[in-house]
Scaffold this motif. Sequence first.
Motif, PDB file in Angstrom:
ATOM      1  N   LEU A 103      -5.946   2.743   4.778  1.00 48.50           N
ATOM      2  CA  LEU A 103      -5.455   1.793   5.781  1.00 48.50           C
ATOM      3  C   LEU A 103      -3.958   1.581   5.630  1.00 48.50           C
ATOM      4  O   LEU A 103      -3.206   1.617   6.616  1.00 48.50           O
ATOM      5  CB  LEU A 103      -6.199   0.459   5.655  1.00 48.50           C
ATOM      6  N   LEU A 104      -3.500   1.359   4.404  1.00 53.48           N
ATOM      7  CA  LEU A 104      -2.074   1.150   4.169  1.00 53.48           C
ATOM      8  C   LEU A 104      -1.263   2.361   4.613  1.00 53.48           C
ATOM      9  O   LEU A 104      -0.169   2.222   5.184  1.00 53.48           O
ATOM     10  CB  LEU A 104      -1.824   0.858   2.687  1.00 53.48           C
ATOM     11  N   TRP A 105      -1.798   3.551   4.362  1.00 57.41           N
ATOM     12  CA  TRP A 105      -1.088   4.768   4.750  1.00 57.41           C
ATOM     13  C   TRP A 105      -0.922   4.828   6.278  1.00 57.41           C
ATOM     14  O   TRP A 105       0.173   5.111   6.782  1.00 57.41           O
ATOM     15  CB  TRP A 105      -1.864   5.992   4.260  1.00 57.41           C
ATOM     16  N   GLU A 106      -2.002   4.550   7.014  1.00 57.26           N
ATOM     17  CA  GLU A 106      -1.932   4.634   8.470  1.00 57.26           C
ATOM     18  C   GLU A 106      -1.094   3.509   9.075  1.00 57.26           C
ATOM     19  O   GLU A 106      -0.505   3.668  10.145  1.00 57.26           O
ATOM     20  CB  GLU A 106      -3.337   4.625   9.074  1.00 57.26           C
ATOM     21  N   GLN A 107      -1.020   2.372   8.355  1.00 57.99           N
ATOM     22  CA  GLN A 107      -0.216   1.266   8.874  1.00 57.99           C
ATOM     23  C   GLN A 107       1.272   1.453   8.594  1.00 57.99           C
ATOM     24  O   GLN A 107       2.101   1.219   9.480  1.00 57.99           O
ATOM     25  CB  GLN A 107      -0.698  -0.059   8.266  1.00 57.99           C
ATOM     26  N   TRP A 108       1.616   1.880   7.370  1.00 53.40           N
ATOM     27  CA  TRP A 108       3.009   1.807   6.945  1.00 53.40           C
ATOM     28  C   TRP A 108       3.684   3.148   6.655  1.00 53.40           C
ATOM     29  O   TRP A 108       4.895   3.202   6.560  1.00 53.40           O
ATOM     30  CB  TRP A 108       3.123   0.902   5.718  1.00 53.40           C
ATOM     31  N   ARG A 109       2.910   4.216   6.532  1.00 52.98           N
ATOM     32  CA  ARG A 109       3.512   5.530   6.348  1.00 52.98           C
ATOM     33  C   ARG A 109       3.477   6.329   7.646  1.00 52.98           C
ATOM     34  O   ARG A 109       4.492   6.837   8.111  1.00 52.98           O
ATOM     35  CB  ARG A 109       2.791   6.294   5.224  1.00 52.98           C
TER      36      ARG A 109
ATOM     37  N   LYS B  68      -8.850   0.994   1.192  1.00 54.85           N
ATOM     38  CA  LYS B  68      -7.664   0.197   1.514  1.00 54.85           C
ATOM     39  C   LYS B  68      -6.431   1.073   1.553  1.00 54.85           C
ATOM     40  O   LYS B  68      -5.544   0.900   2.407  1.00 54.85           O
ATOM     41  CB  LYS B  68      -7.501  -0.917   0.473  1.00 54.85           C
ATOM     42  N   GLU B  69      -6.360   2.045   0.618  1.00 59.48           N
ATOM     43  CA  GLU B  69      -5.184   2.903   0.542  1.00 59.48           C
ATOM     44  C   GLU B  69      -4.997   3.695   1.840  1.00 59.48           C
ATOM     45  O   GLU B  69      -3.870   3.868   2.324  1.00 59.48           O
ATOM     46  CB  GLU B  69      -5.296   3.852  -0.649  1.00 59.48           C
TER      47      GLU B  69
ATOM     48  N   GLY C 148       5.464  -6.671   3.867  1.00 59.67           N
ATOM     49  CA  GLY C 148       5.598  -7.271   2.544  1.00 59.67           C
ATOM     50  C   GLY C 148       5.055  -6.398   1.436  1.00 59.67           C
ATOM     51  O   GLY C 148       5.365  -5.197   1.331  1.00 59.67           O
ATOM     52  N   ALA C 149       4.208  -6.992   0.599  1.00 58.99           N
ATOM     53  CA  ALA C 149       3.649  -6.291  -0.560  1.00 58.99           C
ATOM     54  C   ALA C 149       2.780  -5.112  -0.135  1.00 58.99           C
ATOM     55  O   ALA C 149       2.735  -4.083  -0.816  1.00 58.99           O
ATOM     56  CB  ALA C 149       2.834  -7.264  -1.408  1.00 58.99           C
ATOM     57  N   ALA C 150       2.085  -5.244   1.012  1.00 60.32           N
ATOM     58  CA  ALA C 150       1.236  -4.153   1.484  1.00 60.32           C
ATOM     59  C   ALA C 150       2.075  -2.928   1.809  1.00 60.32           C
ATOM     60  O   ALA C 150       1.723  -1.788   1.442  1.00 60.32           O
ATOM     61  CB  ALA C 150       0.446  -4.597   2.707  1.00 60.32           C
ATOM     62  N   LYS C 151       3.205  -3.122   2.472  1.00 59.67           N
ATOM     63  CA  LYS C 151       4.076  -2.005   2.817  1.00 59.67           C
ATOM     64  C   LYS C 151       4.663  -1.382   1.556  1.00 59.67           C
ATOM     65  O   LYS C 151       4.742  -0.148   1.444  1.00 59.67           O
ATOM     66  CB  LYS C 151       5.182  -2.481   3.750  1.00 59.67           C
ATOM     67  N   ALA C 152       5.051  -2.240   0.607  1.00 57.29           N
ATOM     68  CA  ALA C 152       5.599  -1.722  -0.649  1.00 57.29           C
ATOM     69  C   ALA C 152       4.567  -0.876  -1.394  1.00 57.29           C
ATOM     70  O   ALA C 152       4.896   0.178  -1.969  1.00 57.29           O
ATOM     71  CB  ALA C 152       6.064  -2.884  -1.525  1.00 57.29           C
ATOM     72  N   ARG C 153       3.316  -1.318  -1.380  1.00 59.95           N
ATOM     73  CA  ARG C 153       2.257  -0.546  -2.032  1.00 59.95           C
ATOM     74  C   ARG C 153       2.042   0.779  -1.318  1.00 59.95           C
ATOM     75  O   ARG C 153       1.827   1.807  -1.962  1.00 59.95           O
ATOM     76  CB  ARG C 153       0.968  -1.359  -2.042  1.00 59.95           C
ATOM     77  N   ALA C 154       2.114   0.761   0.012  1.00 58.96           N
ATOM     78  CA  ALA C 154       1.932   1.995   0.779  1.00 58.96           C
ATOM     79  C   ALA C 154       3.023   3.006   0.447  1.00 58.96           C
ATOM     80  O   ALA C 154       2.763   4.210   0.338  1.00 58.96           O
ATOM     81  CB  ALA C 154       1.924   1.685   2.271  1.00 58.96           C
TER      82      ALA C 154
END
Length: 386
Positions: free
Chosen positions: A218-224, A215-216, A243-249
């Motif tokens: 995925l978050l990196w490629e989506q939001w970083r 998941k991490e 939202g929370a997903a972007k904040a976690r990224a």
Amino acid sequence: MKSVELFVGAGGLGIGVSQAGFTPAAVMDWDRWACDTLRENKERGLDLVRDWPLHECDVREFDFGVVEGEIDLVTGGPPCQPFSMGGRHRAFLDSRDMFPQAVRAVRELRPRAFIFENVKGLTRSSFANYLEYIRLQLTYPEVTAKKDEEWLVHLARLEDYHTRGRYKGLRYKVMLRVLNAANFGVPQRRERVFLVGFRSDTSVEWHFPAPTHSKEALLWEQWREETYWDLHRVAKKDRPDGGAAKARAMKLERKPNGLRWRTVRDAISDLPDPELAPGSARKFHDHRFQPGARSYPGHTGSPLDEPAKTLKAGVHGVPGGENMLRRPDGSIRYFTVRESARLQTFPDDMTFHGSWTETMRQLGNAVPCQLGRIVAEEVKEKLLRA
């Protein structure tokens, strides 16, 4: 290498095992619709199932003595209703519990290895004793229950054999783990418990395959990096706010190793929306709009840019609300059969027999082909070395 598949259903695990290079000596199921699906694909010449020796039968009545030659692997998913989170949790009191037949197959075929899978619900604390009972029966399949012996008494006897450590009969080294299909590149968060055993004389040292996707990542490629959106040509104005997903990224200190989780968009983006473009959708087999989807608390569908929620078989007719797509604008619709097959990593040239409800039941009960292949490949590698 030769295999036998029990409770084959629509063939998810069996296809994965075939993709890993095993040749089935027998596959069986008593469900007419699932067998019709396999027969139809055999007649169409689908390479993965074309030569399967299919038996539509009750496994309790199957004579394993007709299977010729040494069997390297026995696989199957014993019916899971007794342990399902959506069921009545009757376990050993439920006549649908087919684990005794899985043990019988191991006892009579004496394979070099086996792979059995079931729902995560089997690992619930309320089933802990019964899960240990299953594990010890598979460890000592020749130590059978005596006539009218209660299962807890049989369990105690198996524990005695296990603690003595001097048993000379047929014995297997059994390992158990819950695997999340999303961690192995399947575009669906689907947790299943796997029981893998190797016959003691194989001297195999084995462990479950390590996750390859996260998941991490995925978050990196989506939001970083935002490369995910570029890959799918999603304009900035059409992207969710994160939202929370972007904040976690943003809290990730470095790019994660390995591959990212695959999403619903990854799986179905090349398929036309069957509700918005029904004419184009008709060009794809099993890709028809199914009306009637509705969202309610606890059943909100699967977001497009995450792995799908677990597809369910639907114990009360039409499958539950988790078998839905939730578009970025909040609208919902049911996944089509073809989309569901993509989420379960079935090959695109495979067709499914029966009504929408029936085919969704087959798909909801299946193991993702890709997850089955990955586990079977690891087992095969060890058997080849042995």
